[in-house]
Motif scaffolding. Structure first.
Motif, short mmCIF file in Angstrom:
data_model
loop_
_atom_site.label_atom_id
_atom_site.label_comp_id
_atom_site.label_asym_id
_atom_site.label_seq_id
_atom_site.Cartn_x
_atom_site.Cartn_y
_atom_site.Cartn_z
N ARG A 197 -2.65 7.33 1.61
CA ARG A 197 -3.67 6.32 1.34
C ARG A 197 -3.50 5.09 2.22
N ALA A 198 -2.26 4.76 2.55
CA ALA A 198 -2.04 3.67 3.51
C ALA A 198 -2.63 4.04 4.87
N ARG A 199 -2.51 5.32 5.23
CA ARG A 199 -3.08 5.80 6.50
C ARG A 199 -4.59 5.57 6.55
N ARG A 200 -5.28 5.82 5.45
CA ARG A 200 -6.73 5.58 5.41
C ARG A 200 -7.05 4.10 5.64
N GLY B 290 -8.79 -0.50 9.09
CA GLY B 290 -8.52 -1.73 9.84
C GLY B 290 -8.72 -1.54 11.33
N PHE B 291 -8.34 -0.38 11.84
CA PHE B 291 -8.53 -0.07 13.25
C PHE B 291 -10.01 -0.08 13.62
N LEU C 213 0.83 -1.21 0.00
CA LEU C 213 0.00 0.00 0.00
C LEU C 213 0.86 1.26 0.00
N THR C 214 1.84 1.31 0.89
CA THR C 214 2.68 2.51 0.98
C THR C 214 3.54 2.66 -0.26
N GLU C 215 4.09 1.57 -0.75
CA GLU C 215 4.96 1.62 -1.94
C GLU C 215 4.20 2.08 -3.18
N PHE D 167 -3.06 11.22 12.55
CA PHE D 167 -4.41 11.62 12.94
C PHE D 167 -5.12 12.38 11.82
N SER D 168 -5.24 11.71 10.69
CA SER D 168 -5.89 12.28 9.54
C SER D 168 -6.26 11.17 8.58
N THR D 169 -7.23 11.42 7.73
CA THR D 169 -7.56 10.46 6.67
C THR D 169 -7.52 11.13 5.31
#
Length: 250
Positions: free
Chosen positions: A88-91, A96-97, A80-82, A246-248
């Motif tokens: 977008r990985a953060r979203r 998942g959380f 995802l990060t790559e 702390f953002s999406t």
């Protein structure tokens, strides 16, 4: 910064004229997100409740069955990060959380409901789906922190390596991310319940196993990353990304 990709894993700097990262539609992002959340939930539900073992030199080494599949979440997180960048990985991590929180809540409600007369599966159901609140809390907190650290290190290392040596980023980010995950989970879940040396031994052993899995799966990561890069047609470098967890926003 996001740029069209020319080289599969060693991209050359290209113009990003006309490319808007906020509105660009990725063809496979939703599928990768679904795969990440699926592996996360199933490895916690199916694998977490069963201890198993391997025999080394005639001695049994016990481990949780979920460890066989949980590291796949880190592999997908690396992908995802790559491919799509930290934002977008953060979203996906937040998705998942939220899914973990709902799973814990649903498990608690369903296990607590009284069984119907004639159904004798309550004890078995509780043994599989009943959750110790302390372990649930430790698992959720460790996942959140470990995944964000993993994604951050992955994104930063991609800039440092100029997009080269993918293996160094996937393994390096897992060493750090899984280290944070293990450092949080095992003491928070078992300190005071187990002997201190047992907590430390299990923590280190499981960390080594997870990192080893990442190393073993490196060829698979290369195949998946290469396939997705060819189809998405962009290369993401987080040179101007706000790395707050702390953002999406993307």
């Amino acid at each position: 910064m996001q740029r069209p990709s020319r080289d599969l894993l060693n991209p050359a700097p290209l113009s990003s004229d006309g490319f808007d990262p906020a509105t660009h539609r990725f063809a496979y992002y939703d599928f990768v997100m679904a795969a990440f959340v699926t592996v996360l939930l199933l490895s916690n539900v199916i694998g977490a409740a069963k201890p198993t073992f391997i025999t080394i030199d005639g001695e049994q080494w016990v481990y949780g069955a979920g460890i066989l599949f949980f590291p796949l979440g880190y592999v997908i997180g690396d992908v995802l990060t790559e491919i799509y960048g930290y934002a977008r990985a953060r979203r996906v991590i937040w998705a998942g959380f939220a899914a973990l929180l709902f799973m814990a809540f649903m498990s608690y409600v369903v296990v607590t409901l009284p069984p119907a007369d004639g159904w004798d599966g309550q004890a078995a159901y509780e043994s599989v789906f009943g959750q110790v609140p302390r372990i649930v809390l430790a698992s959720i907190v460790a996942f959140w922190a470990g995944e964000f650290v993993n994604s951050y290190v992955m994104a930063r290392m991609k800039i440092w390596t100029r997009g080269r040596a993918l293996w160094s980023r996937t393994i390096g980010s897992t060493i750090v991310g899984q280290g944070v995950d293990s450092l949080i989970f095992y003491p928070l879940a078992f300190y005071g319940e187990w002997e201190t040396n047992q907590v430390i031994t299990v923590m280190i052993t499981n960390w080594l196993l997870k990192v080893s899995w990442e190393v073993v799966l490196t060829p698979v990561t290369y195949l998946v990353v290469g396939w997705l890069k060819r189809r998405e047609g962009v290369e993401v470098f987080d040179t101007a990304t706000d790395f707050t967890p702390f953002s999406t926003k993307v």
